[in-house]
Motif scaffolding. Structure first.
Motif, PDB file in Angstrom:
ATOM      1  N   GLY A 262      21.085   2.962-100.375  1.00 42.38           N
ATOM      2  CA  GLY A 262      22.490   3.006-101.032  1.00 42.38           C
ATOM      3  C   GLY A 262      23.310   1.674-100.483  1.00 42.38           C
TER       4      GLY A 262
ATOM      5  N   LEU B 294      30.320  13.049-105.540  1.00 41.30           N
ATOM      6  CA  LEU B 294      29.241  12.112-106.332  1.00 41.30           C
ATOM      7  C   LEU B 294      28.941  10.710-105.808  1.00 41.30           C
ATOM      8  CD1 LEU B 294      29.034  13.268-109.831  1.00 41.30           C
ATOM      9  CD2 LEU B 294      27.544  13.870-108.161  1.00 41.30           C
ATOM     10  N   SER B 295      30.243  10.523-104.938  1.00 40.08           N
ATOM     11  CA  SER B 295      29.973   9.056-104.392  1.00 40.08           C
ATOM     12  C   SER B 295      29.465   8.925-102.993  1.00 40.08           C
ATOM     13  CB  SER B 295      31.324   8.597-104.339  1.00 40.08           C
ATOM     14  OG  SER B 295      31.478   7.497-103.343  1.00 40.08           O
ATOM     15  N   LEU B 296      28.321   7.987-102.858  1.00 37.42           N
ATOM     16  CA  LEU B 296      27.813   7.971-101.205  1.00 37.42           C
ATOM     17  C   LEU B 296      29.091   7.759-100.284  1.00 37.42           C
ATOM     18  CD1 LEU B 296      25.400   8.083 -99.702  1.00 37.42           C
ATOM     19  CD2 LEU B 296      25.168   5.460-100.292  1.00 37.42           C
TER      20      LEU B 296
ATOM     21  N   PHE C  94      18.164   7.401 -97.871  1.00 42.71           N
ATOM     22  CA  PHE C  94      19.168   7.358 -99.159  1.00 42.71           C
ATOM     23  C   PHE C  94      20.489   6.426 -98.680  1.00 42.71           C
ATOM     24  CE2 PHE C  94      22.796   9.476-101.214  1.00 42.71           C
ATOM     25  CZ  PHE C  94      22.672   9.322-102.441  1.00 42.71           C
TER      26      PHE C  94
END
Lengths: 428, 147
Positions: free
Chosen positions: A344, A6-8, A340
């Motif tokens: 981010g 879930l983490s970039l 993205f």
């Protein structure tokens, strides 16, 4: 509880999948050059070295390249898992597959045995590194969806395809063809197209089509059983091909019905879109739906028509169905990844996805691609059209590369320019 | 009373529908006619973000002690989407159709991949940990007024 994906920061660096995506059109260009150079007669035969070489420029060079890149990117988002050693795996496998494919074409066309062996190892190891890494990642998935199950089945077929492929290629090196060589070649081809590529597309589209185009979900029955039925039909067909070849057509017919149905579902979903904008990717999905139906039906009929029609079947299924889906997805994935990652990192003044792809250029690229399919299909009756098709394909792939590189360049340029690094984003 | 996972998932679908309706209006009747649906979309989204940020996530964090994990990531993505919603509003003001649809496409994918992570992973986790507080949390979220 595992939540790394879930983490970039845990997602693969943007360069890992993008190097696969940007290589794909290059190999298709090389394939177009080969088609232009070779005698059309040589390409009419399914098992000529020329046909084998050309085919793999598209199947490995384009289709597999895009699928492998997309798998690396989608696993973190769709399943919450990331590949072990993502950068190292991506770099080495991309290098080995690219090198192996170039060597394969040289080895086969020049009959250089040593080169064929090196190509076999390079391709085999390149694929296996990435497939094993994907398998390790998938084994950690906690919440199984229809898409993840589809991916697992597709990866299973990919393993068999690769192992068979290594065996087949190496036998061109030794010059010793086992008596089952043609049967294995047949199984290799069918598992690659329907098992690896087909199942992956089915599985991924369950999630991606409703998500990108805001359509109603695929019926639960399809999500549950379509991949299972395809896999069963494929295995049955492979077994029957050896033990009772006269009955193999029945399994083939089931397979054809399933993929024609899937083609219909794609077309149906595209007409149920709640998003009104029909961008280039919608055209590509529609094209692939139509071609999936046409191609599989012609494949079934090919047993009763002239054998040479099989190359036309290859063009329609490989180009019209598979390459079309891949091309359409590239036009979505690359701009989204750029946006993205930049967003981010805290950049706010960045182009939106739609502004990264030049719409007219994308449309010209699409039209040339469709024209190529038509020319190649008609070349069955008028072989000269093969050369014309090679030209339109080449230009179409040059345009695709330009369009994708143009979108990707936004990433490097923004990172260099640092327009408005907003620190407040870092605090969340 | 629905369970949290269903309740929140349904709210996602409602937001999706409003978003799609806004795009449809913009496509058929132009940006000038879309202002009202834009406001509706923006306030529904904001309401959903706040149900999570003010009610659901804090309760989950308190119960599990996971404050730097998935909920933090989801908060960051909310921030990303808030800025997109604002930019969509600006494109609407300046009547820039290309920019508008470029942004809505980005927003749609951002939103969908965010929803997917929540529906397939986070809500499932929350359901596992918070089933005892299910009804109370839903009532609190239902009654919450957007700030």
């Amino acid at each position: 509880m595992n939540f790394t994906g879930l983490s970039l920061d845990q997602a693969p660096p943007i360069s890992a999948p993008v190097r696969f995506f940007l290589t794909a059109p290059l190999f298709a260009m090389l394939g177009a050059v080969f088609i232009f150079m070779f005698e059309p007669v040589a390409l009419m035969s399914r098992f000529s070295l020329e046909t084998i070489t050309v085919t793999h420029m598209f199947t490995i060079g384009f289709i597999a390249m895009v699928m492998l890149g997309a798998l690396q990117q989608m696993l973190p988002v769709l399943a919450g898992v990331s590949l072990p050693k993502a950068s190292l795996v991506a770099t080495s496998s991309h290098l080995l597959i690219s090198l192996g494919l170039v060597l394969m074409s040289i080895g086969l066309l020049q009959s250089m045995k040593v080169v064929i062996f090196i190509a076999t190892l390079s391709l085999g190891i390149g694929f296996l590194i990435l497939l094993i890494a994907i398998l390790i990642a998938i084994s950690k998935v906690e919440f199984l969806t229809a898409t993840i199950k589809g991916m697992r089945v597709a990866i299973g077929f990919a393993f068999v395809t690769v192992i068979l492929g290594m065996y087949l290629l190496s036998s061109y090196g030794t010059g010793v063809m086992g008596e089952s060589h043609l049967s294995f070649a047949n199984i290799h081809a069918v598992l690659a197209i329907f098992g690896f590529a087909g199942v992956l597309i089915i599985g991924v589209s369950f999630q991606v089509i409703p998500m990108f185009y805001v359509t109603p979900a695929f019926h639960e029955g399809y999500q549950k059983y379509l991949v299972l039925l395809v896999a069963t039909a494929l295995l049955l067909w492979a077994v029957l091909s050896f033990v009772a070849v006269d009955f193999a057509w029945m399994a083939k017919a089931v397979l054809v019905v399933l993929f024609a149905l899937f083609g219909y579902l794609i077309i149906q979903k595209m007409s149920q879109r709640k998003r009104p904008i029909a961008d280039i990717t919608v055209y590509y999905w529609r094209l692939s739906g139509v071609m999936a139906i046409l191609g599989t039906l012609l494949w079934l009929g090919s047993a009763w028509i002239e054998d040479e029609v099989i190359t036309t079947v290859g063009v329609i299924i490989g180009g019209g169905f598979l390459m079309a889906v891949m091309s359409g997805m590239l036009y979505k994935i690359i701009p989204f990844l750029v946006w993205f990652h930049l967003n981010g990192m805290g950049y706010m003044s960045i182009p939106s996805m739609g502004e990264m792809v030049h719409k007219k250029m994308a449309l010209v690229q699409f039209v040339l691609f469709v024209l190529t399919l038509a020319l190649f299909a008609l070349a069955f009756w008028l072989p000269l059209l093969m050369k014309v098709g090679a030209l339109t394909l080449f230009v179409s792939m040059v345009l695709l590369e330009i369009n994708l590189v143009t979108a990707y360049r936004n990433y490097g340029e923004t990172c260099k320019r640092k327009p408005d690094f907003d620190m407040s984003m870092m605090g969340g | 009373m629905p369970i949290i996972k269903e309740f929140m998932t349904q709210d996602h679908r409602d937001c999706d529908d409003t978003f799609a309706a806004m795009e449809q209006k913009a496509n058929s009747e132009g940006l000038a006619a879309t202002q009202e649906l834009y406001q509706k979309m923006a306030s529904e989204m904001e309401h959903h973000f706040q149900m999570e940020e003010r009610v659901l996530f804090p309760a989950f964090e308190e119960k599990t002690g996971m404050t730097q994990g998935p909920t933090q990531m989801m908060r960051m993505e909310h921030t990303q989407m808030r800025s997109l919603i604002q930019e969509i509003g600006e494109a609407l003001e300046s009547d820039n159709k290309d920019r508008f649809f470029g942004l809505t496409e980005t927003m749609m994918i951002m939103l969908q991949q965010h929803n997917m992570k929540e529906e397939q992973m986070l809500y499932t986790m929350i359901q596992q940990h918070m089933s005892a507080e299910n009804d109370q949390l839903i009532m609190m979220m239902d009654a919450m007024i957007t700030e």
